[in-house]
Design a protein around this motif. Sequence first.
Motif, PDB file in Angstrom:
ATOM      1  N   THR A   1      38.404  50.573  47.939  1.00 34.64           N
ATOM      2  CA  THR A   1      37.730  49.149  47.860  1.00 34.64           C
ATOM      3  C   THR A   1      38.368  47.897  47.240  1.00 34.64           C
ATOM      4  O   THR A   1      38.191  47.254  47.799  1.00 34.64           O
ATOM      5  CB  THR A   1      36.259  49.534  47.094  1.00 34.64           C
ATOM      6  OG1 THR A   1      35.462  50.461  47.585  1.00 34.64           O
ATOM      7  CG2 THR A   1      35.556  48.171  46.909  1.00 34.64           C
TER       8      THR A   1
ATOM      9  N   THR B   1      43.496  50.270  55.580  1.00 31.39           N
ATOM     10  CA  THR B   1      43.010  51.454  54.524  1.00 31.39           C
ATOM     11  C   THR B   1      43.358  52.747  55.394  1.00 31.39           C
ATOM     12  O   THR B   1      43.177  53.675  54.664  1.00 31.39           O
ATOM     13  CB  THR B   1      41.627  51.179  54.290  1.00 31.39           C
ATOM     14  OG1 THR B   1      40.821  51.255  55.594  1.00 31.39           O
ATOM     15  CG2 THR B   1      41.166  49.852  53.543  1.00 31.39           C
TER      16      THR B   1
ATOM     17  N   TYR C   1      40.906  54.210  57.201  1.00 33.71           N
ATOM     18  CA  TYR C   1      39.550  54.625  57.353  1.00 33.71           C
ATOM     19  C   TYR C   1      39.064  54.198  58.734  1.00 33.71           C
ATOM     20  O   TYR C   1      39.574  53.090  59.229  1.00 33.71           O
ATOM     21  CB  TYR C   1      38.767  54.407  56.296  1.00 33.71           C
ATOM     22  CG  TYR C   1      38.782  54.926  55.010  1.00 33.71           C
ATOM     23  CD1 TYR C   1      38.181  56.071  54.565  1.00 33.71           C
ATOM     24  CD2 TYR C   1      39.845  54.472  54.022  1.00 33.71           C
ATOM     25  CE1 TYR C   1      38.366  56.823  53.500  1.00 33.71           C
ATOM     26  CE2 TYR C   1      40.075  55.215  52.726  1.00 33.71           C
ATOM     27  CZ  TYR C   1      39.214  56.226  52.257  1.00 33.71           C
ATOM     28  OH  TYR C   1      39.592  56.871  51.254  1.00 33.71           O
TER      29      TYR C   1
ATOM     30  N   HIS D   1      33.156  54.704  58.955  1.00 33.26           N
ATOM     31  CA  HIS D   1      33.428  55.133  57.448  1.00 33.26           C
ATOM     32  C   HIS D   1      33.599  54.059  56.494  1.00 33.26           C
ATOM     33  O   HIS D   1      33.141  53.909  55.414  1.00 33.26           O
ATOM     34  CB  HIS D   1      34.319  56.217  57.383  1.00 33.26           C
ATOM     35  CG  HIS D   1      34.430  57.041  56.083  1.00 33.26           C
ATOM     36  ND1 HIS D   1      33.588  58.057  55.546  1.00 33.26           N
ATOM     37  CD2 HIS D   1      35.187  56.785  55.006  1.00 33.26           C
ATOM     38  CE1 HIS D   1      33.958  58.343  54.418  1.00 33.26           C
ATOM     39  NE2 HIS D   1      35.018  57.506  53.941  1.00 33.26           N
ATOM     40  N   LEU D   2      34.574  53.022  56.793  1.00 32.84           N
ATOM     41  CA  LEU D   2      34.769  52.209  55.928  1.00 32.84           C
ATOM     42  C   LEU D   2      33.746  51.253  55.693  1.00 32.84           C
ATOM     43  O   LEU D   2      33.237  50.861  54.480  1.00 32.84           O
ATOM     44  CB  LEU D   2      35.769  51.351  56.591  1.00 32.84           C
ATOM     45  CG  LEU D   2      36.560  50.194  55.694  1.00 32.84           C
ATOM     46  CD1 LEU D   2      36.702  50.463  54.280  1.00 32.84           C
ATOM     47  CD2 LEU D   2      37.341  49.403  56.569  1.00 32.84           C
TER      48      LEU D   2
ATOM     49  N   ARG E   1      30.498  52.045  55.929  1.00 31.11           N
ATOM     50  CA  ARG E   1      29.437  52.772  55.104  1.00 31.11           C
ATOM     51  C   ARG E   1      30.037  52.794  53.368  1.00 31.11           C
ATOM     52  O   ARG E   1      29.255  52.579  52.584  1.00 31.11           O
ATOM     53  CB  ARG E   1      29.298  54.091  55.590  1.00 31.11           C
ATOM     54  CG  ARG E   1      28.444  54.119  56.790  1.00 31.11           C
ATOM     55  CD  ARG E   1      28.181  55.695  57.281  1.00 31.11           C
ATOM     56  NE  ARG E   1      27.307  56.450  56.150  1.00 31.11           N
ATOM     57  CZ  ARG E   1      26.844  57.622  56.115  1.00 31.11           C
ATOM     58  NH1 ARG E   1      27.324  58.308  57.300  1.00 31.11           N
ATOM     59  NH2 ARG E   1      25.865  57.918  55.203  1.00 31.11           N
ATOM     60  N   LYS E   2      31.308  53.115  53.448  1.00 32.93           N
ATOM     61  CA  LYS E   2      31.783  53.272  51.938  1.00 32.93           C
ATOM     62  C   LYS E   2      31.744  51.748  51.259  1.00 32.93           C
ATOM     63  O   LYS E   2      31.265  51.734  50.177  1.00 32.93           O
ATOM     64  CB  LYS E   2      33.094  53.728  52.180  1.00 32.93           C
ATOM     65  CG  LYS E   2      33.999  53.573  50.748  1.00 32.93           C
ATOM     66  CD  LYS E   2      33.784  54.665  49.963  1.00 32.93           C
ATOM     67  CE  LYS E   2      34.704  54.421  48.678  1.00 32.93           C
ATOM     68  NZ  LYS E   2      34.109  54.792  47.376  1.00 32.93           N
ATOM     69  N   LEU E   3      31.882  50.645  52.020  1.00 34.83           N
ATOM     70  CA  LEU E   3      32.003  49.558  51.242  1.00 34.83           C
ATOM     71  C   LEU E   3      30.625  48.793  50.950  1.00 34.83           C
ATOM     72  O   LEU E   3      30.427  48.339  50.079  1.00 34.83           O
ATOM     73  CB  LEU E   3      32.765  48.419  52.144  1.00 34.83           C
ATOM     74  CG  LEU E   3      34.329  48.753  52.411  1.00 34.83           C
ATOM     75  CD1 LEU E   3      34.856  47.687  53.209  1.00 34.83           C
ATOM     76  CD2 LEU E   3      34.844  48.264  50.910  1.00 34.83           C
TER      77      LEU E   3
ATOM     78  N   ALA F   1      28.118  50.681  50.315  1.00 36.09           N
ATOM     79  CA  ALA F   1      27.642  51.367  49.308  1.00 36.09           C
ATOM     80  C   ALA F   1      28.211  51.036  48.106  1.00 36.09           C
ATOM     81  O   ALA F   1      27.240  50.835  46.933  1.00 36.09           O
ATOM     82  CB  ALA F   1      27.817  53.150  49.339  1.00 36.09           C
ATOM     83  N   ASP F   2      29.444  50.651  48.067  1.00 37.98           N
ATOM     84  CA  ASP F   2      30.047  50.285  46.540  1.00 37.98           C
ATOM     85  C   ASP F   2      29.681  48.689  46.387  1.00 37.98           C
ATOM     86  O   ASP F   2      29.704  48.516  45.132  1.00 37.98           O
ATOM     87  CB  ASP F   2      31.744  50.236  46.714  1.00 37.98           C
ATOM     88  CG  ASP F   2      32.138  51.812  47.016  1.00 37.98           C
ATOM     89  OD1 ASP F   2      31.365  52.765  46.594  1.00 37.98           O
ATOM     90  OD2 ASP F   2      33.438  51.850  47.472  1.00 37.98           O
TER      91      ASP F   2
END
Length: 272
Positions: free
Chosen positions: A2, A26, A28, A32-33, A35-37, A39-40
């Motif tokens: 992140t 990254t 990714y 997936h990237l 969703r991850k970002l 969430a963060d």
Amino acid sequence: MTSEVLLYINNNLDSKITLERLSEITGYSPFHLQRKLSADLGMSLGKYIQEQRLHTAAYFLALTKLPLDEIKYLVGFDDNSSFGRAFKKLYAVTPMQYRKSKRIQQEFPLRTFRYISTNGVLCKEQPQIARVFAYRGDYFSSSIYAIWKEVAAYIEAINKTPQDFEHYAILHECPHLTDNRESRYDAAIVPKGFKLPAAPYLQARILEGRYVRYNFCSKVQDYEAVSAEVNNVLVQQKNIEHRHGVSYFKFDSMPDPENPDNLFINWYLPVA
């Protein structure tokens, strides 16, 4: 991961930022990237990028003299209307209202105090004759701006104003390479549309050759970190070879020795 993405976003606000490009950085997948970002960050990636653009615009409006037309491009907007609408949606006032009102600025305090664009622009500038004022000091300390008192006195003595000149710093060394804190530094001014009396020992030809130009704006205390970031980006550029020679800061306005923070700077680094 992140933090790597956020650094890229903050250093490329003047460009189109795509999920595909962030995915390349990254490793990714875009799905997936994202969703991850999200969430963060607690918000969508698109919203985060938009807010970073607008928070940076607020920083420019409050602390620099940059014109509105230039600010919008620096933060990735193509026209005044889309920039104005987006800014008002977030800040509840127009960009110009925000710039003019200290009360409004206090109601919506700044969330960023640094800007870097690592999108280097290759250029070959037209050499110019500058009046120089020699000095030595620490490039990363506000004390080096004391020389600009001498510049201001000279401009006043010849019945001109700072607006009659372009303003440069000539950086003769790279402290990251030499580890020198006391380095040669020249303040330099170039007259706009008129000539100064010839003074062979007090003038120099500047910006000869090819350069890569990066833009940044920050407090002086952050110069060391900013320059390290820019140098790191330059080293990674496969199509750009750094050459020996001085580099230049071109300031958006004449530095104030008492308050040199948040000058918008075009940094010219010599390349082959």
